[in-house]
Scaffold this active site. Structure first.
Site, short mmCIF file in Angstrom:
data_model
loop_
_atom_site.label_atom_id
_atom_site.label_comp_id
_atom_site.label_asym_id
_atom_site.label_seq_id
_atom_site.Cartn_x
_atom_site.Cartn_y
_atom_site.Cartn_z
N ASP A 14 26.67 53.53 11.00
CA ASP A 14 26.37 52.18 10.50
C ASP A 14 24.89 51.87 10.67
OD1 ASP A 14 28.55 50.83 9.37
OD2 ASP A 14 29.42 50.41 11.34
N GLU B 145 26.53 47.37 5.02
CA GLU B 145 27.42 46.26 4.66
C GLU B 145 26.80 45.38 3.58
OE1 GLU B 145 28.74 43.90 7.92
OE2 GLU B 145 29.50 45.61 9.08
N LYS C 290 26.20 53.89 6.54
CA LYS C 290 27.02 52.85 5.92
C LYS C 290 26.28 51.54 5.99
CE LYS C 290 30.90 51.24 7.86
NZ LYS C 290 30.61 49.77 7.98
N GLU D 106 37.49 46.08 3.74
CA GLU D 106 38.05 45.58 5.00
C GLU D 106 38.72 44.23 4.84
OE1 GLU D 106 36.75 44.72 9.67
OE2 GLU D 106 35.36 45.72 8.32
N SER E 197 30.60 48.70 15.63
CA SER E 197 31.64 48.21 16.52
C SER E 197 31.48 48.74 17.94
CB SER E 197 33.02 48.59 15.98
OG SER E 197 33.08 49.96 15.64
#
EC number: 2.1.2.11
Length: 262
Positions: free
Chosen positions: A81, A112, A110, A180, A43
C-alpha cells in the site's frame, strides 16, 4: 505468481487469493502455502502498531514491513500500500515514495481512490513501468470523509459512481482493483464490466478474488469482528492456552526438564 497471471486467472475464471502480511515469520509461513499474492497493507498501522486507523501508516513503516515480508516470501506476488497522502503532494514525491517501496521488495503498489488527480498519478506510474492496483468502495484512508466504516454504493447514484471509478482505474492502467465493503450485486456488475480482475473484501463471492487481513482470518484478535471476516483459526485462544501452560510448568518445575538442560 507474476503480473500477467492476474489477467490470465480472470480469463480462465480461476479465483485469486490474496492475504495481508506484515513480518518475516508470517511471510515464511505464507511462502509454504498456496496463497497467490500478498499485500503489505497500511492496515499494519492498526493490526501491528495498535493505531485506531490506517491514516497513521507512514512511508517508513510501509518500507520496513515490505523489506521484512520480501525476505520471507517465495512464489507469491508482493504488493504494498502507498500510505495516506503518499501520492497527493506531487508526482515527484509520489515517484520517490513508490521507488522506496519497490526497492524494499514490492512488485507493485496499491493506491486508494479514483479521483482525477489519483488517476493521472496512476497513469504516470504505469507509463513508467510500475504496476499499480486500484482500490474503490470503502477506502480507509478517506474514512473521515466517508463518515466512518460503512457499506459504499448502496444507492443508484453511489453505484454508478463506483462503476465509473472502476472503469477509470482500468483506463489509467491498473492491473487489478480492490473492491471493499460494497453490495455483492454491485461488485459482480463491476467485475463483469472490467477486463482486469477485481479483488473483493466484504464484496461478496462475485469478484475475481478475495483478500483478508492475516490477524482477522487467523483469529489473532477478537475485538474486531466485521461481517465479511471468516475466522479460519482461533489463534488467540491457542496462544493463551500455550502461555498459561508454560507458566504452570515453570511454577510446578516441570520445565525445564532434563531434555532442555545441559
Amino acid at each position: 505468481m507474476k503480473i500477467h497471471d492476474f489477467k490470465i486467472k480472470k480469463q480462465e475464471q480461476k479465483k485469486i487469493s490474496m492475504l495481508t502480511c506484515y513480518d518475516y515469520p508470517s511471510a515464511c509461513i505464507v511462502a509454504e502455502s498456496n496463497i497467490d499474492c500478498v499485500l503489505v497493507g497500511d492496515s499494519v498501522a492498526m493490526a501491528v502498531h495498535g493505531y485506531p486507523t490506517t491514516i497513521m501508516a507512514t512511508i517508513e513503516m510501509m518500507e520496513l514491513h515490505t523489506q521484512a515480508v520480501a525476505r520471507g516470501l517465495g512464489k507469491q506476488f508482493l504488493i504494498t500500500d502507498l500510505p495516506f497522502l503518499g501520492h497527493k503532494s506531487s508526482q515527484g514525491h509520489t515517484v520517490e515514495n513508490v521507488k522506496r517501496l519497490l526497492q524494499a521488495g514490492a512488485q507493485a503498489v496499491k493506491i486508494e481512490g479514483a479521483d482525477k488527480d489519483t488517476c493521472q498519478t496512476i497513469s504516470h506510474l504505469v507509463n513508467a513501468g510500475i504496476p499499480v492496483m486500484g482500490h474503490i468502495g470503502l477506502t480507509p484512508q478517506s474514512i473521515h470523509q466517508l463518515g466512518g466504516y460503512k457499506i459504499q454504493g448502496k444507492n443508484s447514484e453511489q453505484a454508478e459512481t463506483l462503476l465509473q471509478q472502476a472503469t477509470t482505474l482500468e483506463q489509467a492502467g491498473c492491473f487489478a482493483v480492490v473492491i471493499e465493503c460494497v453490495p455483492q450485486d454491485l461488485a459482480k456488475t463491476i467485475t463483469d464490466s472490467l477486463v482486469i480482475p477485481t479483488i473483493g473484501i466484504g464484496a461478496g463471492p462475485g469478484t475475481d478474488g478475495q483478500v483478508l487481513v492475516w490477524h482477522d482470518m487467523l483469529g489473532l484478535q477478537t475485538s474486531f469482528n466485521p461481517k465479511f471476516v471468516k475466522k479460519y483459526f482461533r489463534a488467540k485462544d491457542h496462544f493463551i492456552e500455550a502461555l498459561n501452560s508454560y507458566v504452570q510448568q515453570v511454577q510446578q518445575m516441570h520445565f525445564p526438564a532434563n531434555e532442555h538442560s545441559f
